[in-house]
Design a protein around this motif. Structure first.
Motif, PDB file in Angstrom:
ATOM      1  N   UNK A  98       0.550  -1.207  -0.183  1.00 27.54           N
ATOM      2  CA  UNK A  98      -0.069   0.813   0.048  1.00 27.54           C
ATOM      3  C   UNK A  98       0.717   1.481  -0.253  1.00 27.54           C
ATOM      4  N   UNK A  99       2.457   1.133   0.668  1.00 29.00           N
ATOM      5  CA  UNK A  99       3.112   1.817   0.765  1.00 29.00           C
ATOM      6  C   UNK A  99       3.657   2.482  -0.230  1.00 29.00           C
ATOM      7  N   UNK A 100       3.888   1.671  -1.409  1.00 25.97           N
ATOM      8  CA  UNK A 100       4.803   2.181  -3.187  1.00 25.97           C
ATOM      9  C   UNK A 100       3.812   3.317  -3.063  1.00 25.97           C
ATOM     10  N   UNK A 106      10.100   8.652  -9.675  1.00 28.47           N
ATOM     11  CA  UNK A 106      10.211   7.215  -9.416  1.00 28.47           C
ATOM     12  C   UNK A 106       9.303   6.581  -8.494  1.00 28.47           C
ATOM     13  N   UNK A 107       9.488   5.737  -8.081  1.00 25.12           N
ATOM     14  CA  UNK A 107       9.008   5.078  -6.732  1.00 25.12           C
ATOM     15  C   UNK A 107       9.055   5.496  -5.462  1.00 25.12           C
ATOM     16  N   UNK A 108       8.475   5.914  -4.258  1.00 21.77           N
ATOM     17  CA  UNK A 108       9.092   6.056  -3.106  1.00 21.77           C
ATOM     18  C   UNK A 108       7.880   4.831  -1.671  1.00 21.77           C
ATOM     19  N   UNK A 109       8.893   5.154  -0.859  1.00 26.83           N
ATOM     20  CA  UNK A 109       7.545   4.334  -0.324  1.00 26.83           C
ATOM     21  C   UNK A 109       7.522   4.840   1.354  1.00 26.83           C
ATOM     22  N   UNK A 110       6.090   5.209   1.683  1.00 27.17           N
ATOM     23  CA  UNK A 110       5.900   6.000   2.756  1.00 27.17           C
ATOM     24  C   UNK A 110       5.742   5.370   4.173  1.00 27.17           C
ATOM     25  N   UNK A 111       5.825   6.151   5.480  1.00 32.27           N
ATOM     26  CA  UNK A 111       5.353   5.958   6.271  1.00 32.27           C
ATOM     27  C   UNK A 111       4.170   5.956   6.699  1.00 32.27           C
ATOM     28  N   UNK A 123       5.012  12.957   0.158  1.00 33.00           N
ATOM     29  CA  UNK A 123       4.963  12.801   1.974  1.00 33.00           C
ATOM     30  C   UNK A 123       6.038  11.299   2.534  1.00 33.00           C
ATOM     31  N   UNK A 124       7.379  12.067   1.848  1.00 30.08           N
ATOM     32  CA  UNK A 124       8.362  10.210   2.350  1.00 30.08           C
ATOM     33  C   UNK A 124       8.739  11.251   3.751  1.00 30.08           C
ATOM     34  N   UNK A 125       8.961  10.083   4.392  1.00 26.87           N
ATOM     35  CA  UNK A 125       9.493  10.375   5.901  1.00 26.87           C
ATOM     36  C   UNK A 125      10.685   9.437   5.784  1.00 26.87           C
ATOM     37  N   UNK A 433      -2.233   1.339   9.013  1.00 21.73           N
ATOM     38  CA  UNK A 433      -0.998   0.631   7.586  1.00 21.73           C
ATOM     39  C   UNK A 433      -0.001   0.818   8.219  1.00 21.73           C
ATOM     40  N   UNK A 434       0.761   1.585   9.536  1.00 18.48           N
ATOM     41  CA  UNK A 434       1.866   2.138   9.500  1.00 18.48           C
ATOM     42  C   UNK A 434       2.911   1.735   9.194  1.00 18.48           C
ATOM     43  N   UNK A 435       3.915   2.123   8.258  1.00 11.81           N
ATOM     44  CA  UNK A 435       4.600   1.896   7.757  1.00 11.81           C
ATOM     45  C   UNK A 435       6.172   1.922   8.184  1.00 11.81           C
TER      46      UNK A 435
END
Length: 522
Positions: A98-100, A106-111, A123-125, A433-435
């Motif tokens: 879900x966080x991709x 490109x692709x980021x992965x969120x928290x 929205x990246x941390x 869904x906290x990553x």
């Protein structure tokens, strides 16, 4: 104008790299989407169920209706007789996906799935980047985590993102550990200069005169702690262990690069930090690594961050440090009904900071649980000691599994009550869904016990007690370019491959034992 032109070139270059990565990864994973033993379709029902649990108000790169297709192509398969372990394993892959997020670079992965005011672009941390790398290193397609890392270090017109240094990190260590899984030397060494620069930034901004590093607890991602404060400049076991791990990783990268001067420099940095942590952060009275305050005194309270040195195999053996691990079995220490607390329960200040402001004064945080369990697996694999055993690891993994439910359904959030298992921010949209932790990396490297290494030996040391499960199988693991299968079948009647514990490489058996014990396949 020149800067804008350079930036456009960077965007174009990242796009080409992403396309190249996608083509490369497709050629690997498209041929190997089925396990040697397990059939992916047997686990689709989990995803069908997860998809019914929500209205999916937020959709990003891979929405729910594409989640199973993505998982089938990308994840190792796992099966065991204890259904909740199996369910949470697939749930955590379902939530990680879900966080991709697609970005212009490109692709980021969120928290968080919801936007946060203190996040960087897209929205990246940066707080959990190390966790993201360790979890995503098992995903067959490398582009997701590779593009995320490059955004962090080069996504600001070729420079690091503005808020990269808002949180402590162990990125260099995580990247080297990822290399141990995929052996992609080219990608690792491409990031090598960024890691050297990264280390220098932390030295400039956070290093004390004595050589230790200081950090606000909030910028460790651990605000409202018992030993510190949001504005207190303490030398914490977190950032100092991270910097040790990063220095060791950079030294290994330098060795691969043939840069002996840099290798020696960073080995020396690691040696100095090791000595400082073992002498200044070790409390002989409490037999625990503690925060060294800005007043140059120990905090006199045990916190889960005192286990982090073992995350990087830092403490020297046979000096008595391992005795600290007795605290995970002590109900006055960190042992609670739903897992390991973030501060010792005997402290008169335990859980005194209230609820709702992200307190690390005792409640259970998956972020910390995954760090402690990674460290515990290292102790059980790399240290000769008698304080903890496989049974302790399995117990805590089982509690970690049990904690990841909320109102009868799988759930992963921010933090939970240690005695009731109630998720303290569970009804807030931000928490869902906290990553911010790992789970499947723990299942693979800890519980099943595939220990990544640089040579071509395949080492598996399961931390599952012999009597717990009669069978289990981890399949479709992409490791060093091969598909690895690990299975245990006590009677031989489950998988019909014979009795015992077995490792397969591309379907060919390479090691076997009648007992559930450490195996090394050549």
């Amino acid at each position: 104008m020149l800067q804008k032109f350079k930036y456009k070139l960077l965007v174009f270059g990242l796009a080409i790299a992403a396309l190249s990565s996608a083509c490369k990864s497709t050629s690997v994973s498209s041929k190997k989407t089925k396990g040697v033993v397990l059939q992916s379709q047997n686990f689709k029902h989990y995803v069908d169920y997860f998809n019914t649990m929500e209205d999916e108000n937020l959709k990003f790169a891979i929405p729910n209706d594409s989640s199973w297709t993505w998982m089938e192509k990308n994840i190792p398969l796992f099966e065991c007789p204890q259904q909740n372990f199996e369910e949470i394993y697939y749930y955590r892959w379902w939530t990680a996906r879900k966080h991709i997020k697609k970005t212009p670079l490109g692709y980021g992965i969120t928290e968080f799935l919801v936007d946060r005011s203190y996040a960087d672009k897209y929205n990246l941390i940066a707080c959990a980047v190390g966790h993201h790398i360790n979890e995503f290193r098992w995903v067959h397609d490398p582009k997701y985590i590779e593009q995320d890392v490059k955004i962090w270090y080069r996504g600001n017109e070729g420079k690091p993102m503005n808020k990269l240094y808002k949180f402590s990190s162990w990125t260099a260590d995580a990247l080297y550990n990822r290399y141990l899984v995929n052996k992609d030397e080219k990608f690792l060494l491409d990031l090598y200069p960024d890691m050297v620069t990264d280390y220098a930034v932390w030295e400039k901004d956070r290093q004390r005169k004595d050589g230790l590093f200081w950090q606000h607890d909030v910028k460790d991602g651990m605000e409202e702690s018992l030993s510190g404060g949001r504005k207190v400049q303490n030398a914490r076991p977190t950032i100092n262990s991270y910097m040790f791990g990063n220095a060791m990783a950079i030294a290994k990268m330098a060795s691969m690069k043939g840069d002996k001067e840099v290798e020696a420099t960073f080995k020396a940095k690691a040696d100095v930090l090791k000595q400082l942590i073992e002498t200044k952060l070790w409390n002989k009275k409490s037999e625990f690594f503690e925060t060294f305050t800005e007043k140059d005194t120990l905090a006199q309270v045990r916190e889960a961050i005192g286990f982090i040195p073992w995350y990087f195999n830092l403490p020297e053996q046979n000096k008595g440090f391992e005795k600290a691990w007795e605290q995970i079995k002590d109900e006055k220490g960190f042992s609670a009904p739903f897992g390991l607390t973030t501060a010792e329960r005997r402290s008169p200040r335990f859980r005194t900071h209230g609820t709702g402001t992200c307190e690390w004064d005792g409640a259970i945080w998956p972020f910390a649980s995954s760090q402690t369990l990674t460290a515990l697996a290292n102790v059980l694999n790399n240290y000769n000691q008698s304080f903890v055993a496989k049974t302790d690891y399995f117990k805590q993994m089982e509690l970690y599994v049990q904690s990841q439910y909320y109102r009868g359904r799988p759930y992963i959030g921010e933090y939970l009550d240690e005695t009731t298992g109630y998720w303290l921010m569970g009804d807030k949209e931000r928490s869902r869904y906290y990553n911010h932790s790992t789970f499947n990396d723990l299942m693979i490297t800890g519980l099943v016990g595939l220990r990544p290494r640089a040579d071509e030996k395949i080492e598996v040391n399961p931390l599952i007690p012999q009597e717990k499960w009669d069978w289990f199988c981890l399949d479709n693991v992409l490791y060093h370019g091969n598909i690895i299968t690990i299975l245990w079948d006590k009677t031989g009647e489950k998988y019909h491959k014979g009795k015992g514990f077995r490792i397969y490489k591309n379907g060919k058996e390479i090691a076997a034992s009648e007992r559930l014990e450490k195996l090394v396949g050549e």
